[in-house]
Write an enzyme that holds these catalytic residues in place. Structure first.
Site, PDB file in Angstrom:
ATOM      1  N   LYS A 112      41.990  33.229  36.844  1.00 34.77           N
ATOM      2  CA  LYS A 112      41.832  34.320  37.808  1.00 34.77           C
ATOM      3  C   LYS A 112      41.711  35.662  37.095  1.00 34.77           C
ATOM      4  CE  LYS A 112      44.158  32.585  41.983  1.00 34.77           C
ATOM      5  NZ  LYS A 112      45.264  32.841  42.926  1.00 34.77           N
ATOM      6  N   LYS A 194      35.937  23.885  41.378  1.00 38.29           N
ATOM      7  CA  LYS A 194      36.571  23.559  42.659  1.00 38.29           C
ATOM      8  C   LYS A 194      36.085  24.514  43.756  1.00 38.29           C
ATOM      9  CE  LYS A 194      40.591  26.519  42.491  1.00 38.29           C
ATOM     10  NZ  LYS A 194      41.984  26.776  42.657  1.00 38.29           N
ATOM     11  N   LYS A 197      38.638  29.599  48.074  1.00 38.04           N
ATOM     12  CA  LYS A 197      38.611  30.439  49.259  1.00 38.04           C
ATOM     13  C   LYS A 197      37.754  31.684  49.114  1.00 38.04           C
ATOM     14  CE  LYS A 197      42.800  29.551  51.776  1.00 38.04           C
ATOM     15  NZ  LYS A 197      44.047  29.589  50.999  1.00 38.04           N
TER      16      LYS A 197
END
Ligand code: AMP
Ligand code: TRP
Length: 334
Positions: A112, A194, A197
């Site tokens: 991240k 993956k 969101k």
């Protein structure tokens, strides 16, 4: 005594089929067997910038999705993390026993923070400590999550062990429960990463609230490969991911699925997959729309949920403070 289940989900971005298949749907099943607590983690959400008004709306929407998926508020607890102050307070105390080295190993932070660079906050770094607090406050045994959260649950367990060995038995040691199939649903456009969101390219994420037309369009455009053979094969991430999604929505065995589509084209498989997903999500979408008609009802459930478990959180927190030696000693005098 029944074992206790705790899990959380961030009220941000698009709630997608990865969240649904690996987490939400399994929570619904777990609640029949275990005492279950499900938390909408808005304090985790603000580790990256959020629009304040939207965040509150997202808490409500997230609750409606959980209820629509079948979380039964008469059986399980659903609540919003920021409504119980003990989460942030315990996180601070845990911070003070977690070695920096443990946190530096967290792969999700590394990923991240690389994506965000100048935006990275201390909160994002500290995210796993807050997650450990969430879990440990409720004497949790089992934590049903997707593969990406395994390392965080293991950290929570390590923190619990460390605290227990330093201050005496206090916390249960939690265990991650990760599905064998579908623990990592991949993006439709980039099946090597993956589904996530936020920050994904158009068409990569299949939302649980997507309309039938959106679902059809996204699945028809999903990336596959030139092999033209419909077979489960982890080395072919695109088709494999679509097959896993088909497997989980249809409940059919792999052998039956491969047989059904033997010799057929990708277009036909994708069309059938789309209809299966649409049907699989239809009841959730219907209940979601009904529930959102009465937002006060959802609000009441969330307040009640927090009210029911706040005493558990406060009791754990006060035990912890006592053991650590926070606050005042027994006082002499009148
Ligand atoms: P989050 O989206 O980070 O709030 O995650 C909520 C739950 O969904 C967690 O249990 C995650 O592990 C799970 N999850 C998130 N993305 C995926 C994915 N692509 N595949 C499977 N599970 C996922
Ligand atoms: N970090 C989790 C995620 O993004 C959400 C979460 C927060 C959680 N607290 C938790 C999951 C406690 C399980 C238990 O998916």
């Amino acid at each position: 005594m029944k074992k206790r289940v705790f899990s959380g989900i961030q009220p941000t971005g698009t709630i997608h089929i990865g969240n649904y298949l690996a987490a939400i749907r399994r929570w619904v099943i777990a609640q029949a067997e275990y005492e279950s607590i499900f938390c909408i983690v808005d304090l985790h959400a603000i580790t990256v910038p959020q629009e304040p008004k939207l965040l509150k709306a997202k808490n409500l929407e997230m609750a409606a999705i959980l209820l629509a998926a079948g979380i039964d508020p008469g059986v399980s607890v659903i609540f919003v993390q920021s409504q119980i102050g003990a989460h942030a307070e315990l996180a601070w105390i845990l911070n003070c026993i977690i070695p920096m080295g443990w946190m530096l190993r967290m792969t999700q932070f590394k990923e991240k923070s690389q994506r965000q660079k100048e935006q990275v906050t201390t909160g994002l770094f500290d995210y796993p400590a807050l997650m450990a607090a969430d879990i440990l406050l409720y004497r949790t045994n089992l934590v049903p999550v997707g593969e990406d959260q395994r390392q965080h649950v293991e950290l929570a367990r390590d923190v619990a062990e460390r605290f227990n060995s330093r201050y005496g038995p206090t916390f249960e040691l939690p265990e991650a429960v990760i599905p064998e199939v579908g623990s990592r649903i991949m993006g439709l456009k980039d099946p090597t990463k993956k589904m996530s969101k936020t920050g994904d390219e158009e068409g990569n994420v299949l939302g649980v609230l997507d309309s039938p037309d959106e679902i059809r369009a996204k699945i028809m455009k999903a990336v596959t490969d030139p092999l033209r053979e419909i077979r489960f094969d982890p080395d072919r991430p695109g088709i494999n991911n679509l097959l896993v999604i088909y497997e989980l929505f249809s409940g059919e065995s792999r052998a039956a699925i491969e047989q059904r589509f033997a010799g057929k084209g990708y277009a036909q498989f994708k069309a059938e997959l789309a209809e299966t997903v649409i049907e699989g999500l239809r009841p959730l979408q219907l209940r979601f729309r009904e529930l959102m008609e009465d937002q006060r009802y959802i609000g009441r459930l969330l307040e009640e949920g927090a009210g029911r478990i706040r005493p558990v959180a406060e009791e754990t927190l006060s035990t912890v403070k006592e053991k650590v030696g926070l606050g005042l000693p027994v006082l002499k005098g009148a």
